[in-house]
Enzyme design. Sequence first.
Site, mmCIF file in Angstrom:
data_model
loop_
_atom_site.group_PDB
_atom_site.id
_atom_site.type_symbol
_atom_site.label_atom_id
_atom_site.label_comp_id
_atom_site.label_asym_id
_atom_site.label_seq_id
_atom_site.Cartn_x
_atom_site.Cartn_y
_atom_site.Cartn_z
ATOM 1 N N ASP A 1 -21.576 12.610 6.403
ATOM 2 C CA ASP A 1 -19.835 12.854 6.093
ATOM 3 C C ASP A 1 -19.643 14.342 6.144
ATOM 4 O O ASP A 1 -20.088 14.715 6.022
ATOM 5 C CB ASP A 1 -20.103 12.732 3.962
ATOM 6 C CG ASP A 1 -18.876 12.356 3.714
ATOM 7 O OD1 ASP A 1 -17.424 13.020 3.678
ATOM 8 O OD2 ASP A 1 -18.660 11.286 2.924
ATOM 9 N N ILE A 2 -18.284 14.063 5.811
ATOM 10 C CA ILE A 2 -17.524 15.673 6.513
ATOM 11 C C ILE A 2 -17.480 16.384 5.579
ATOM 12 O O ILE A 2 -16.924 17.401 5.473
ATOM 13 C CB ILE A 2 -15.953 15.524 7.171
ATOM 14 C CG1 ILE A 2 -14.966 14.692 6.205
ATOM 15 C CG2 ILE A 2 -16.379 14.705 8.474
ATOM 16 C CD1 ILE A 2 -13.526 14.992 6.689
ATOM 17 N N TYR B 1 -20.834 6.594 -1.606
ATOM 18 C CA TYR B 1 -22.151 6.540 -2.517
ATOM 19 C C TYR B 1 -23.181 5.331 -3.187
ATOM 20 O O TYR B 1 -24.213 5.327 -2.639
ATOM 21 C CB TYR B 1 -22.003 8.240 -3.037
ATOM 22 C CG TYR B 1 -23.421 8.378 -3.577
ATOM 23 C CD1 TYR B 1 -23.795 9.472 -2.977
ATOM 24 C CD2 TYR B 1 -23.906 7.995 -5.003
ATOM 25 C CE1 TYR B 1 -24.712 10.343 -4.152
ATOM 26 C CE2 TYR B 1 -24.355 8.233 -5.288
ATOM 27 C CZ TYR B 1 -25.349 9.895 -5.276
ATOM 28 O OH TYR B 1 -26.140 10.152 -5.837
ATOM 29 N N LYS C 1 0.612 -1.555 0.391
ATOM 30 C CA LYS C 1 0.020 0.447 0.096
ATOM 31 C C LYS C 1 1.031 0.904 -0.093
ATOM 32 O O LYS C 1 1.939 1.536 0.227
ATOM 33 C CB LYS C 1 -0.366 -0.158 1.432
ATOM 34 C CG LYS C 1 -1.776 0.998 1.259
ATOM 35 C CD LYS C 1 -3.586 -0.005 0.532
ATOM 36 C CE LYS C 1 -4.589 0.272 0.971
ATOM 37 N NZ LYS C 1 -5.657 -0.076 0.519
ATOM 38 N N ASN D 1 -11.054 0.085 5.294
ATOM 39 C CA ASN D 1 -9.787 -0.808 5.891
ATOM 40 C C ASN D 1 -9.538 -0.157 7.129
ATOM 41 O O ASN D 1 -9.413 0.287 7.294
ATOM 42 C CB ASN D 1 -8.916 -0.598 5.128
ATOM 43 C CG ASN D 1 -9.000 -1.181 3.493
ATOM 44 O OD1 ASN D 1 -8.900 -2.297 3.329
ATOM 45 N ND2 ASN D 1 -8.672 -0.488 2.761
ATOM 46 N N SER E 1 -16.637 -1.078 4.195
ATOM 47 C CA SER E 1 -15.280 -0.978 2.825
ATOM 48 C C SER E 1 -14.725 -0.576 3.436
ATOM 49 O O SER E 1 -13.444 -0.522 3.428
ATOM 50 C CB SER E 1 -15.584 -0.046 1.688
ATOM 51 O OG SER E 1 -16.141 1.055 1.914
ATOM 52 N N VAL F 1 -17.458 4.669 -2.379
ATOM 53 C CA VAL F 1 -17.860 2.862 -2.070
ATOM 54 C C VAL F 1 -19.306 3.860 -1.490
ATOM 55 O O VAL F 1 -20.477 3.187 -2.273
ATOM 56 C CB VAL F 1 -16.526 2.454 -2.065
ATOM 57 C CG1 VAL F 1 -17.934 1.235 -1.370
ATOM 58 C CG2 VAL F 1 -15.704 2.393 -2.158
ATOM 59 N N ASP G 1 -7.562 4.751 -3.717
ATOM 60 C CA ASP G 1 -7.770 4.659 -2.531
ATOM 61 C C ASP G 1 -8.499 6.208 -1.694
ATOM 62 O O ASP G 1 -8.913 7.099 -2.714
ATOM 63 C CB ASP G 1 -6.763 3.552 -1.929
ATOM 64 C CG ASP G 1 -7.245 3.455 -0.216
ATOM 65 O OD1 ASP G 1 -7.670 2.055 -0.672
ATOM 66 O OD2 ASP G 1 -7.496 4.195 0.916
ATOM 67 N N GLY H 1 -18.453 8.740 -0.098
ATOM 68 C CA GLY H 1 -17.856 8.920 -1.248
ATOM 69 C C GLY H 1 -17.569 7.467 -1.964
ATOM 70 O O GLY H 1 -19.134 7.738 -2.464
HETATM 71 N N1 LIG Z 1 -12.164 3.169 -3.495
HETATM 72 C C1 LIG Z 1 -12.741 1.503 -3.755
HETATM 73 O O1 LIG Z 1 -12.148 0.258 -4.461
HETATM 74 C C2 LIG Z 1 -11.880 0.752 -2.208
HETATM 75 C C3 LIG Z 1 -11.476 1.389 -0.647
HETATM 76 N N2 LIG Z 1 -11.139 0.578 0.544
HETATM 77 C C4 LIG Z 1 -11.569 1.765 1.777
HETATM 78 O O2 LIG Z 1 -13.106 2.030 1.538
HETATM 79 C C5 LIG Z 1 -13.058 3.420 2.645
HETATM 80 C C6 LIG Z 1 -13.789 4.937 1.464
HETATM 81 O O3 LIG Z 1 -12.902 4.416 0.426
HETATM 82 P P1 LIG Z 1 -13.164 5.917 -1.063
HETATM 83 O O4 LIG Z 1 -14.859 5.879 -1.059
HETATM 84 O O5 LIG Z 1 -12.081 5.111 -2.554
HETATM 85 O O6 LIG Z 1 -12.374 7.010 -0.716
HETATM 86 P P2 LIG Z 1 -13.287 8.158 -0.536
HETATM 87 O O7 LIG Z 1 -12.322 8.937 -0.489
HETATM 88 O O8 LIG Z 1 -13.673 7.968 -2.361
HETATM 89 O O9 LIG Z 1 -14.580 8.501 0.306
HETATM 90 C C7 LIG Z 1 -14.294 8.828 1.552
HETATM 91 C C8 LIG Z 1 -15.626 9.908 2.216
HETATM 92 O O10 LIG Z 1 -15.295 9.619 3.023
HETATM 93 C C9 LIG Z 1 -15.671 10.846 4.242
HETATM 94 N N3 LIG Z 1 -15.885 11.045 5.232
HETATM 95 C C10 LIG Z 1 -13.778 10.585 5.616
HETATM 96 N N4 LIG Z 1 -13.628 10.890 7.071
HETATM 97 C C11 LIG Z 1 -15.019 11.303 7.360
HETATM 98 C C12 LIG Z 1 -15.247 11.410 8.673
HETATM 99 N N5 LIG Z 1 -14.449 11.270 9.728
HETATM 100 N N6 LIG Z 1 -16.495 11.460 8.979
HETATM 101 C C13 LIG Z 1 -17.743 10.858 7.894
HETATM 102 N N7 LIG Z 1 -17.215 10.351 6.699
HETATM 103 C C14 LIG Z 1 -15.728 10.484 6.439
HETATM 104 C C15 LIG Z 1 -15.606 11.421 2.940
HETATM 105 O O11 LIG Z 1 -15.475 13.187 2.976
HETATM 106 C C16 LIG Z 1 -14.975 10.789 1.747
HETATM 107 O O12 LIG Z 1 -16.175 11.305 1.121
HETATM 108 C C17 LIG Z 1 -11.875 3.499 2.321
HETATM 109 O O13 LIG Z 1 -11.101 2.839 3.725
HETATM 110 C C18 LIG Z 1 -10.662 2.623 1.283
HETATM 111 O O14 LIG Z 1 -9.478 2.808 2.113
HETATM 112 C C19 LIG Z 1 -10.679 -0.624 0.127
HETATM 113 C C20 LIG Z 1 -11.470 -1.317 -0.638
HETATM 114 C C21 LIG Z 1 -11.273 -0.222 -2.211
HETATM 115 O O1 LIG Z 2 -8.781 -0.902 -5.446
HETATM 116 C C1 LIG Z 2 -7.757 -0.675 -5.588
HETATM 117 O O2 LIG Z 2 -6.767 -0.329 -6.220
HETATM 118 C C2 LIG Z 2 -6.961 -1.853 -5.003
HETATM 119 C C3 LIG Z 2 -7.319 -2.234 -4.109
HETATM 120 C C4 LIG Z 2 -6.685 -1.755 -3.031
HETATM 121 O O3 LIG Z 2 -6.208 -0.727 -2.685
HETATM 122 C C5 LIG Z 2 -7.429 -2.058 -1.078
HETATM 123 O O4 LIG Z 2 -8.048 -3.617 -1.689
HETATM 124 O O5 LIG Z 2 -7.997 -1.501 -0.736
#
Ligand SMILES: NC(=O)C1=CN([C@@H]2O[C@H](COP(=O)(O)OP(=O)(O)OC[C@H]3O[C@@H](n4cnc5c(N)ncnc54)[C@H](O)[C@@H]3O)[C@@H](O)[C@H]2O)C=CC1
Ligand SMILES: O=C(O)CCC(=O)C(=O)O
Length: 368
Positions: A201-202, A184, A78, A264, A262, A182, A113, A180
């Site tokens: 969400d913030i 949404y 990562k 991590n 979702s 995922v 991520d 975000g």
């Molecule tokens: N995008 C992907 O395919 C994957 C994502 N994940 C995990 O899922 C989680 C979300 O990922 P994404 O949607 O891609 O990220 P993103 O950055 O698109 O969305 C995260 C959302 O959480 C909000 N946020 C941040 N801190 C907050 C808080 N304290 N309270 C409420 N909302 C808050 C942000 O404003 C944002 O809208 C992360 O932990 C990421 O590591 C895991 C596997 C794959």
């Molecule tokens: O979604 C990706 O691009 C890679 C996979 C990943 O980083 C995750 O599952 O946390």
Amino acid sequence: MDMFEQIREHEQVVFCNDEATGLKAIIAIHSTRLGPALGGCRMYPYKSVDDALEDVLRLSKGMTYKCAAADVDFGGGKAVIIGDPTKDKSPELFRAFGQFVESIQGRFYTGTDMGTDPEDFVHALKETNCIVGVDEVYGGSGDSSVPTAQGVIFGLQATSKALWDTDDLSGKSYAIQGLGKVGYKVAEYLLENGADLYVTDINQKAIDQIVQKAKEMGAGIKVVGSEEIYSQPADIFIPCAMGGIINDDTIPQLQVKAVVGSANNQLKEERHGHSLQEKGILYAPDYIVNAGGLIQVADELYSPNKERVLKKTKAIYNSLLNVYSHAEREGITTMEAANKFCENRIEARTRRNSFFSHMKRPKWAVRM
Ligand SMILES: NC(=O)C1=CN([C@@H]2O[C@H](COP(=O)(O)OP(=O)(O)OC[C@H]3O[C@@H](n4cnc5c(N)ncnc54)[C@H](O)[C@@H]3O)[C@@H](O)[C@H]2O)C=CC1
Ligand SMILES: O=C(O)CCC(=O)C(=O)O
């Protein structure tokens, strides 16, 4: 703490510094036992380098387990970029990041991520081929958050099956943290399928978007503050933002029957899995539920095929049910059951690799 003590479980940790672009990043490779390390790149305004290091070490270790659970031949890695994704991004910064990834020479593949988008990596792709998850027009497999969200939905269905003997997610209520990429998509699916939501969400824009969507559909939605989300009287809590949110402060507040999301590294410490179990809350191990994105990007590195990705993502449903029943049978937590399964699989795969393989002969020894 001694740095080598801190990284003792990891193979390699690379600090990347580029003054010209302001890039400060850390790449952590936990294990390449199953194949080259694969894992997304997070951008976050960490308060300290120690916080960033702790995060990337935990996240990369999680990827080793996630790869094993999803049965892909990759290892755990990562990256984190220290910076504010709303202010500090530039094409040059991501090109510099791409150069650092290239310097690792194929031992590490990365993509989006939290805090990063496929577009960011189009810049990095100019410097290295070790980038995944960009749009199809750039030769990638597209946004990996789409299969991640699908995987969360399969995880919700499996959990509903275990708790209420039905895959039907309608008529229940869900508390979603983070709307975000995922969160949404999961929220939208649940609204379309007759569920009631509590959301937080913030980012106000993200909230406005889902509230508008709910209004159009006449669906039930309640917006709550960041700290209030834990105590909502929902059926399932869906964390889709930061890790470490299942901890000593939040567990007493939870009223839900299950946690399936979702994010991590949801458990702050392993013992919090026990606390959930004692409270009668079913915990879906994060790295099983959120493997959809990994499955897609791993597939991209062979020959991408959307149907195969969906089939493997669907397997999350059965994996989760197996973990739930194994945990119940053995009287252990669901996280312990998942970890055991992955560790056994890594051992089995590595044993298999010790057999003679034509591929393992040095290039110069292979007769053309
Ligand atoms: N995008 C992907 O395919 C994957 C994502 N994940 C995990 O899922 C989680 C979300 O990922 P994404 O949607 O891609 O990220 P993103 O950055 O698109 O969305 C995260 C959302 O959480 C909000 N946020 C941040 N801190 C907050 C808080 N304290 N309270 C409420 N909302 C808050 C942000 O404003 C944002 O809208 C992360 O932990 C990421 O590591 C895991 C596997 C794959
Ligand atoms: O979604 C990706 O691009 C890679 C996979 C990943 O980083 C995750 O599952 O946390």
